[in-house]
Write a protein that holds these residues in place. Structure first.
Motif, short mmCIF file in Angstrom:
data_model
loop_
_atom_site.label_atom_id
_atom_site.label_comp_id
_atom_site.label_asym_id
_atom_site.label_seq_id
_atom_site.Cartn_x
_atom_site.Cartn_y
_atom_site.Cartn_z
N MET A 1 0.85 -1.20 0.00
CA MET A 1 0.00 0.00 0.00
C MET A 1 0.88 1.25 0.00
O MET A 1 1.63 1.48 0.95
CB MET A 1 -0.91 0.00 1.23
N GLN A 2 0.82 2.01 -1.06
CA GLN A 2 1.64 3.20 -1.20
C GLN A 2 0.90 4.43 -0.67
O GLN A 2 -0.06 4.90 -1.28
CB GLN A 2 2.01 3.41 -2.67
N THR A 3 1.35 4.95 0.47
CA THR A 3 0.69 6.11 1.07
C THR A 3 1.64 7.28 1.30
O THR A 3 1.22 8.32 1.81
CB THR A 3 0.06 5.74 2.42
N GLN A 4 2.93 7.11 0.91
CA GLN A 4 3.93 8.12 1.25
C GLN A 4 3.56 9.50 0.72
O GLN A 4 3.61 10.51 1.45
CB GLN A 4 5.31 7.72 0.73
N ILE A 5 3.17 9.58 -0.57
CA ILE A 5 2.88 10.90 -1.14
C ILE A 5 1.62 11.49 -0.52
O ILE A 5 1.51 12.70 -0.33
CB ILE A 5 2.76 10.83 -2.67
N LEU A 6 0.68 10.63 -0.15
CA LEU A 6 -0.54 11.10 0.49
C LEU A 6 -0.24 11.70 1.86
O LEU A 6 -0.73 12.77 2.21
CB LEU A 6 -1.54 9.95 0.62
N GLU A 7 0.60 11.00 2.62
CA GLU A 7 0.95 11.48 3.96
C GLU A 7 1.83 12.72 3.89
O GLU A 7 1.72 13.62 4.73
CB GLU A 7 1.64 10.37 4.74
N ARG A 8 2.69 12.78 2.88
CA ARG A 8 3.64 13.90 2.78
C ARG A 8 2.98 15.18 2.27
O ARG A 8 3.29 16.26 2.76
CB ARG A 8 4.79 13.49 1.86
N SER A 11 -2.63 18.06 3.64
CA SER A 11 -2.64 18.82 4.89
C SER A 11 -2.98 17.95 6.09
O SER A 11 -3.74 16.98 5.99
CB SER A 11 -3.66 19.96 4.78
N ASP A 12 -2.47 18.35 7.25
CA ASP A 12 -2.77 17.64 8.49
C ASP A 12 -4.22 17.81 8.93
O ASP A 12 -4.65 17.19 9.91
CB ASP A 12 -1.85 18.15 9.61
N VAL A 13 -4.99 18.61 8.22
CA VAL A 13 -6.40 18.78 8.56
C VAL A 13 -7.23 17.53 8.23
O VAL A 13 -8.35 17.38 8.71
CB VAL A 13 -6.99 20.02 7.84
N ARG A 14 -6.65 16.61 7.47
CA ARG A 14 -7.39 15.41 7.07
C ARG A 14 -7.85 14.63 8.31
O ARG A 14 -7.18 14.61 9.35
CB ARG A 14 -6.52 14.51 6.18
N THR A 15 -8.99 13.95 8.19
CA THR A 15 -9.52 13.18 9.32
C THR A 15 -9.82 11.73 8.97
O THR A 15 -9.31 10.81 9.62
CB THR A 15 -10.80 13.83 9.88
N TYR A 16 -10.63 11.49 7.96
CA TYR A 16 -11.11 10.13 7.72
C TYR A 16 -9.99 9.17 7.37
O TYR A 16 -10.04 7.98 7.73
CB TYR A 16 -12.16 10.13 6.60
N SER A 17 -8.95 9.65 6.71
CA SER A 17 -7.84 8.75 6.37
C SER A 17 -7.06 8.33 7.61
O SER A 17 -6.31 7.35 7.57
CB SER A 17 -6.91 9.41 5.35
N ARG A 18 -7.22 9.04 8.70
CA ARG A 18 -6.58 8.63 9.96
C ARG A 18 -7.35 7.47 10.59
O ARG A 18 -6.77 6.55 11.16
CB ARG A 18 -6.51 9.81 10.94
N VAL A 23 -5.96 2.64 1.20
CA VAL A 23 -6.23 3.33 -0.07
C VAL A 23 -7.41 2.63 -0.73
O VAL A 23 -7.31 1.48 -1.16
CB VAL A 23 -4.99 3.31 -0.99
N PHE A 24 -8.53 3.33 -0.79
CA PHE A 24 -9.73 2.77 -1.42
C PHE A 24 -9.66 3.00 -2.93
O PHE A 24 -9.20 4.04 -3.41
CB PHE A 24 -10.99 3.41 -0.86
N THR A 33 -13.91 -1.19 -1.69
CA THR A 33 -12.79 -2.10 -1.92
C THR A 33 -11.49 -1.33 -1.83
O THR A 33 -11.34 -0.27 -2.46
CB THR A 33 -12.90 -2.76 -3.31
N ALA A 34 -10.56 -1.86 -1.05
CA ALA A 34 -9.26 -1.23 -0.88
C ALA A 34 -8.28 -1.74 -1.93
O ALA A 34 -8.54 -2.72 -2.63
CB ALA A 34 -8.73 -1.49 0.52
N GLU A 35 -7.14 -1.06 -1.99
CA GLU A 35 -6.13 -1.37 -3.00
C GLU A 35 -5.61 -2.80 -2.87
O GLU A 35 -5.22 -3.42 -3.87
CB GLU A 35 -4.97 -0.38 -2.85
N ASP A 36 -5.64 -3.34 -1.65
CA ASP A 36 -5.17 -4.71 -1.45
C ASP A 36 -6.24 -5.75 -1.75
O ASP A 36 -6.03 -6.95 -1.55
CB ASP A 36 -4.63 -4.89 -0.03
N GLY A 37 -7.41 -5.30 -2.19
CA GLY A 37 -8.49 -6.20 -2.55
C GLY A 37 -9.47 -6.49 -1.44
O GLY A 37 -10.50 -7.15 -1.68
N ARG A 38 -9.20 -6.01 -0.24
CA ARG A 38 -10.12 -6.29 0.87
C ARG A 38 -11.39 -5.47 0.73
O ARG A 38 -11.36 -4.29 0.38
CB ARG A 38 -9.45 -5.99 2.21
N GLU A 39 -12.54 -6.07 1.04
CA GLU A 39 -13.82 -5.40 0.97
C GLU A 39 -14.29 -4.98 2.37
O GLU A 39 -14.03 -5.67 3.36
CB GLU A 39 -14.89 -6.30 0.34
#
Length: 421
Positions: A1-8, A11-18, A23-24, A33-39
């Motif tokens: 799961m690639q989240t580096q650019i999203l986290e970097r 803005s820190d104002v984000r909430t739901y991704s915490r 990655v949906f 469905t997430a990027e890894d295929g989990r539902e």
């Protein structure tokens, strides 16, 4: 799961991704469905924006056909065929059958745009500045709407700039079950030394969503309307989260048989998650001068198109309304069972809500977080609300299948037991 650019970069104002750190990628009705295929079963539905589910096939088809024909996408407030089609559907399917006579303003694409327009319209029409609002109310975070929003988390984020123009009064039940909080309102209105400037309007949610699924009693709402009529005060129904069928009726105020002077809608209004908002007003209140309230994205034709399709698909008869009421009872009974289980485990809990706008108050944000975090681990997306996040809140799509609903409720019940054992 690639989240580096999203986290970097975000803005820190984000909430739901915490709360939901995956990655949906895809979604259908009540499943994500997430990027890894989990539902995951979705009991959040875009915070009430996806009442008709993710990628609703009928509504999406209307949009695809519209796009394929090089129709207008952005139209400011030009007259367009898409706008005409939406207004025809709104009038014939929603307003006329309910005996409602409203003009329509498109103020911009979000709920807070609608609230800003509504309160400014009320002030303009009545020549008075004050707006009465209620404890635990949430109406948006732009400055005018924020003045009517109770939660300090949002109000303290202005950097010390005061929010002005709103007077807070206790919502139904705020002082306990035995107190009618409207006695206080009437007392202030009748007392010239009470400190309450006679308001232009009262703004109210019939069910407070972000405030913790606080449900206004039907008699309380009727009395509120009567008070407003007696004192020449406009009644604004904020139906942004509770509308579009969420409580079992298209408008949440229908349950009480009242007729607000002004209504705000957004969230599920477009039917497909596209940004869209409107203000409904009694015709004589339309005192705007041309261009006095505007916005670049007030003519979003794709949203007109999907909104019209949603109305025709789900509101041409009462079948959908009955289905929502039935599913609401399923959730209510199951939430009562979960609350009973928690009480037996030593955690005070209670169920409340209307239609498919339901919550379990567990008295503590920490406890609610434990339940929702465990639920996410087990495949359910569900959030909390209330002043301290103490209410586990269900806003599942109204189109959720019985199988998906049962699965989500099973996950929530087992997660609550697992998290608190």
């Amino acid at each position: 799961m690639q989240t580096q650019i999203l986290e970097r970069m975000e803005s820190d104002v984000r909430t739901y991704s915490r709360s939901f750190p995956v990655v949906f990628t895809k979604a259908q009705n009540a499943r994500l469905t997430a990027e890894d295929g989990r539902e995951y079963i979705d009991f959040l539905a875009g915070a009430g924006t996806l009442n008709y589910g993710h990628n609703n096939p009928q509504i999406k088809q209307a949009l695809l056909e519209y796009l394929a024909e090089d129709n207008i996408i952005h139209g400011l407030d030009f007259w367009t065929a898409a706008k005409r089609d939406y207004l025809e559907a709104l009038e014939e399917i929603v307003l006329k059958p309910r005996g409602l006579d409203y003009k329509v303003q498109f103020p911009g694409p979000t709920g807070t745009n609608a609230v800003e327009a509504a309160i400014r319209l009320a002030r303009n029409a009545k020549g008075r500045h004050n707006i009465v609002t209620f404890t635990n109310g949430f109406h948006g975070v732009t400055m005018g709407a924020l003045a009517t929003t109770g939660n300090r988390k949002f109000r303290e984020a202005t950097g010390g700039v005061p929010t002005v123009g709103g007077s807070f009064l206790p919502f139904d039940g705020y002082m306990g079950e035995s107190a009618d909080t409207l006695d206080y309102f009437e007392k202030l209105l009748g007392d010239k030394s009470g400190g309450l400037d006679v308001p232009a309007a009262v703004i109210v949610e019939t069910v407070q969503g972000e405030g913790g699924i606080n449900v206004a009693g039907l008699e309380w709402l009727k009395r509120l309307e009567q008070i407003c009529r007696a004192h020449d005060i406009l009644l604004i129904a904020d139906d942004i989260q509770a509308g579009c069928g969420r409580t079992g009726k298209f408008f949440s105020f229908e349950h009480a048989g009242i007729t607000p002077d002004i209504v705000t809608n957004s969230k599920s209004l477009s039917g497909l998650g596209l940004p869209f908002a409107q203000v409904l007003m009694r015709p004589e209140l339309d005192v705007w001068k041309p261009g006095q309230y505007n916005g670049t994205f007030r003519g979003f034709a794709m949203a007109f198109t999907t909104a019209a399709a949603a109305l025709r698909t789900y509101w041409s008869d009462d079948a959908f309304e009955k289905e929502v009421a039935r599913k609401g009872e399923v959730v209510a009974k199951r939430f009562q069972r979960i609350a009973g289980m928690l009480n037996e485990m030593g955690f005070e809990a209670s169920e409340r809500g209307r239609g498919l706008m339901r919550g379990i108050d567990v008295g503590s944000g920490d406890i609610a977080d434990k339940i929702t975090h465990k639920a996410f681990e087990n495949g359910l997306v569900i959030e909390t609300s209330g002043q301290d996040g103490e209410v586990v809140k269900c806003l599942c799509p109204l189109t959720i299948t019985d199988e998906e609903l049962a699965r989500g409720l099973d996950i929530l019940e087992s997660s609550a037991r697992e998290a608190l054992s």
